[in-house]
Structures are given as C-alpha cells and as structure tokens.
Design a protein around this motif. Structure first.
Motif, short mmCIF file in Angstrom:
data_model
loop_
_atom_site.label_atom_id
_atom_site.label_comp_id
_atom_site.label_asym_id
_atom_site.label_seq_id
_atom_site.Cartn_x
_atom_site.Cartn_y
_atom_site.Cartn_z
N GLY A 1 0.79 -1.23 0.00
CA GLY A 1 0.00 0.00 0.00
C GLY A 1 0.82 1.27 0.00
O GLY A 1 0.30 2.36 0.29
N ALA A 2 2.11 1.16 -0.35
CA ALA A 2 2.99 2.33 -0.35
C ALA A 2 2.50 3.39 -1.33
O ALA A 2 1.94 3.06 -2.39
CB ALA A 2 4.41 1.92 -0.69
N ARG B 1 0.21 0.73 -3.78
CA ARG B 1 -1.25 0.58 -3.85
C ARG B 1 -1.63 -0.10 -5.16
O ARG B 1 -1.06 0.18 -6.20
CB ARG B 1 -1.94 1.93 -3.75
CG ARG B 1 -1.80 2.56 -2.40
CD ARG B 1 -2.42 3.92 -2.37
NE ARG B 1 -1.61 4.78 -3.26
CZ ARG B 1 -1.93 6.01 -3.59
NH1 ARG B 1 -3.03 6.55 -3.16
NH2 ARG B 1 -1.15 6.72 -4.37
N HIS B 2 -2.60 -0.97 -5.10
CA HIS B 2 -3.05 -1.72 -6.28
C HIS B 2 -4.23 -1.02 -6.94
O HIS B 2 -4.96 -0.28 -6.31
CB HIS B 2 -3.49 -3.13 -5.87
CG HIS B 2 -2.38 -3.96 -5.34
ND1 HIS B 2 -1.61 -4.77 -6.11
CD2 HIS B 2 -1.88 -4.08 -4.08
CE1 HIS B 2 -0.70 -5.37 -5.38
NE2 HIS B 2 -0.85 -4.96 -4.13
N GLY B 3 -4.39 -1.31 -8.22
CA GLY B 3 -5.59 -0.90 -8.92
C GLY B 3 -5.60 0.53 -9.43
O GLY B 3 -6.64 1.00 -9.89
N GLU C 1 4.86 3.28 -10.23
CA GLU C 1 5.20 3.55 -8.84
C GLU C 1 5.98 2.39 -8.22
O GLU C 1 6.92 2.61 -7.46
CB GLU C 1 3.94 3.82 -8.01
CG GLU C 1 3.35 5.19 -8.24
CD GLU C 1 2.10 5.44 -7.41
OE1 GLU C 1 1.55 4.48 -6.82
OE2 GLU C 1 1.67 6.60 -7.38
N ASP C 2 5.59 1.17 -8.56
CA ASP C 2 6.31 0.01 -8.06
C ASP C 2 7.75 0.02 -8.58
O ASP C 2 8.69 -0.22 -7.82
CB ASP C 2 5.61 -1.28 -8.48
CG ASP C 2 6.34 -2.51 -7.99
OD1 ASP C 2 6.45 -2.68 -6.76
OD2 ASP C 2 6.84 -3.28 -8.83
#
Length: 124
Positions: free
Chosen positions: A41-42, A79-81, A88-89
C-alpha cells in the motif's frame, strides 16, 4: 502523533539537512516506511522517504531490513488498482535498490548532505 506520511518525511529531511544528524532522523524514517514494507500500500511519501534514505547513505543502515522487504515481497508493495501502480512500483524498487547500495557503499555517510551543502554554498 504522525508516524507515517509526509510529515515525518519533511520534518526528518529538514532536520537532517540542517543538522546532519542521521542518527536522530533515520529511526523516524524507518518507522514511517516499515508498515508499508510489511503490508504493501505504499504511496508517494513512502517512495520519497526511500529516496531520502538513499541520499543519507551509510548512516541509513538501520533501514536495510525495511528496504530489503520492499524488494523481497511477492506482491507489489504499492497501492493496487491505480493507473500508476506499475510505474510507482518500479520507482519504489529502484529507490530501494539505490538506498541499499548507498547504505553499503564505503565512505558514503553524510555524502548526500555534504553535496547539498556544497551546492548551496557554491550557488550563493
């Protein structure tokens, strides 16, 4: 008390840039990112905090465990979705790798701060 997000990052960054006292700043920064290394969730403040740890260099060694956790997870730590999840990852993982390299680099302690101070003095 603000333990995550922008406030610990900005206050810690200001304190480190003014005093150069990484020993007071790094534990606060580690506490701000550690929950995200564990649960994901970063978001942007976490990425910027990891970049600051890279700038701090060897003095940020206490962050090594959290930094490695971002890279060792099976799931993206961001954060996903959202449309920006993949970039970001990538940015977070690149920052974590850079921070781990800076932490392990010989003679890198306070190198980032010295460079900032030198740039400021020369630029004036």
């Amino acid at each position: 008390m603000h333990k995550e997000g922008w406030l610990p990052l900005r206050v810690g960054e200001a304190l480190w840039r003014i005093t150069g006292q990484a020993d007071e700043v790094v534990p606060v920064l580690v506490r701000a990112i550690a929950p995200f290394a564990e649960r994901g969730g970063a978001y942007r403040a976490v990425i910027e905090t990891v970049k600051l740890l890279a700038e701090i260099g060897a003095d940020a060694a206490p962050a090594e465990r959290a930094l490695r956790a971002f890279l060792d997870t099976d799931e993206r730590p961001v954060r996903h979705g959202t449309w920006g999840s993949v970039p970001e990852d990538d940015e977070l993982c690149d920052a974590a790798r850079a921070a781990l390299l800076a932490v392990s680099a010989p003679g890198s302690a306070t190198g980032g701060r010295a460079a900032v101070v030198a740039t400021t003095v020369v630029g004036q």
